[in-house]
Design a protein around this motif. Sequence first.
Motif, mmCIF file in Angstrom:
data_model
loop_
_atom_site.group_PDB
_atom_site.id
_atom_site.type_symbol
_atom_site.label_atom_id
_atom_site.label_comp_id
_atom_site.label_asym_id
_atom_site.label_seq_id
_atom_site.Cartn_x
_atom_site.Cartn_y
_atom_site.Cartn_z
ATOM 1 N N ASP A 1 143.218 116.115 -54.137
ATOM 2 C CA ASP A 1 144.618 116.051 -54.553
ATOM 3 C C ASP A 1 145.432 116.818 -53.525
ATOM 4 O O ASP A 1 145.194 117.999 -53.283
ATOM 5 N N LYS B 1 151.848 114.145 -52.687
ATOM 6 C CA LYS B 1 152.339 113.678 -53.982
ATOM 7 C C LYS B 1 153.843 113.890 -54.074
ATOM 8 O O LYS B 1 154.574 113.016 -54.549
ATOM 9 N N LEU B 2 154.332 115.034 -53.597
ATOM 10 C CA LEU B 2 155.765 115.306 -53.604
ATOM 11 C C LEU B 2 156.513 114.294 -52.735
ATOM 12 O O LEU B 2 157.566 113.782 -53.131
ATOM 13 N N PRO C 1 149.040 118.123 -52.908
ATOM 14 C CA PRO C 1 150.327 118.306 -53.576
ATOM 15 C C PRO C 1 151.522 117.916 -52.710
ATOM 16 O O PRO C 1 152.494 117.357 -53.216
ATOM 17 N N GLU C 2 151.477 118.171 -51.417
ATOM 18 C CA GLU C 2 152.601 117.828 -50.541
ATOM 19 C C GLU C 2 152.757 116.312 -50.413
ATOM 20 O O GLU C 2 153.876 115.802 -50.370
ATOM 21 N N LYS D 1 143.348 120.213 -52.921
ATOM 22 C CA LYS D 1 142.375 120.712 -53.893
ATOM 23 C C LYS D 1 141.361 119.607 -54.137
ATOM 24 O O LYS D 1 141.740 118.475 -54.448
#
Length: 98
Positions: A63, A68-69, A65-66, A35
């Motif tokens: 950003d 960050k995870l 998300p994967e 994003k």
Amino acid sequence: MDLNVDVIDNETGEIYREGVLLADAHIFIAKEKGKIAWVDKQTELMDDIDGGGQMDAVYIYVDFPEEKLKRELSAAAIIRAREFWQYETGGGQVRKQS
């Protein structure tokens, strides 16, 4: 001119794509389920070695998300290993038997 677009992780500052077309940057972001957090457009002055003049640069901060995870899972694994080996109390070290 869209020839100098960089895709940058908004959290870490890591550059995922450098000097790509704007369309390629958007395709990469979509494939990685990113994003767009913000976009920075700057005019860079080039020195005489590069031919001089100016070049427009676009920096897209995203950003992911994967990613960050993955960082969160990695950090959790490091904490578990630290607790297991008890490094703070001298654990995990080979010592002479007296």
